[in-house]
Design a protein around this motif. Sequence first.
Motif, PDB file in Angstrom:
ATOM      1  N   PRO A  52      33.172  36.685  35.967  1.00  0.00           N
ATOM      2  CA  PRO A  52      34.076  37.375  36.888  1.00  0.00           C
ATOM      3  C   PRO A  52      34.459  38.808  36.520  1.00  0.00           C
ATOM      4  N   GLY A  53      33.888  39.390  35.468  1.00  0.00           N
ATOM      5  CA  GLY A  53      34.250  40.733  35.029  1.00  0.00           C
ATOM      6  C   GLY A  53      34.220  41.786  36.133  1.00  0.00           C
ATOM      7  N   PRO A  54      33.074  41.972  36.812  1.00  0.00           N
ATOM      8  CA  PRO A  54      33.019  42.977  37.882  1.00  0.00           C
ATOM      9  C   PRO A  54      33.995  42.663  39.028  1.00  0.00           C
ATOM     10  N   TYR A  55      34.129  41.398  39.354  1.00  0.00           N
ATOM     11  CA  TYR A  55      35.051  41.011  40.428  1.00  0.00           C
ATOM     12  C   TYR A  55      36.499  41.317  40.012  1.00  0.00           C
ATOM     13  N   LEU A  56      36.833  41.073  38.763  1.00  0.00           N
ATOM     14  CA  LEU A  56      38.168  41.390  38.261  1.00  0.00           C
ATOM     15  C   LEU A  56      38.435  42.892  38.319  1.00  0.00           C
ATOM     16  N   ARG A  57      37.447  43.703  37.899  1.00  0.00           N
ATOM     17  CA  ARG A  57      37.619  45.159  37.940  1.00  0.00           C
ATOM     18  C   ARG A  57      37.881  45.634  39.359  1.00  0.00           C
ATOM     19  N   ARG A  58      37.068  45.154  40.291  1.00  0.00           N
ATOM     20  CA  ARG A  58      37.236  45.558  41.690  1.00  0.00           C
ATOM     21  C   ARG A  58      38.593  45.091  42.216  1.00  0.00           C
ATOM     22  N   SER A  59      39.001  43.901  41.863  1.00  0.00           N
ATOM     23  CA  SER A  59      40.295  43.376  42.308  1.00  0.00           C
ATOM     24  C   SER A  59      41.448  44.193  41.743  1.00  0.00           C
TER      25      SER A  59
END
Length: 163
Positions: free
Chosen positions: A65-72
């Motif tokens: 979930p790293g990229p999704y967390l950054r975008r969030s």
Amino acid sequence: MRTADVPCVVERKASGITWSHIYRDERDRLVRLAYLITGSQAAAEDLVQDTFMRVMSKLDATDEPGPYLRRSVVNACYSWHRRSWREVREIDEDRMKPHQDTHPVEMWESLSKLSPRQRTILVMRYYLDMTESDVAETLGCRIGTVKSTSHRALKDLRRMIER
């Protein structure tokens, strides 16, 4: 090579990924990102915590979930800016003070005057050292948008600092 010498990411894949591992690995980086976008340490910590709570209910920890967390976190910072512009509030003297004394104060003051989108792109490109394609993917825009926004933001920063 011993298991202790292997980076945590590889170790987690072998032993099973949990949200506590992800939180421990990603939190500080995400708080720095949010701080540099919002200029408020308290807001950054709150936004990252809220983001983790939302993402944990939507994703499985094994989904990377790293990229999704950054975008969030970036989206949460944009929302924070929209809300804060509508509120009447006193100027926070600690706003955008650098974490270290190595950065000129005028750079931080100038950075805080950029739009949230310009600030986000500069922070991701030059502070987090992300490639243009990674920034574009994270923000859901084209590489050309990242390039042109970076160019304009740097031009604006130069103009503000030269004054």
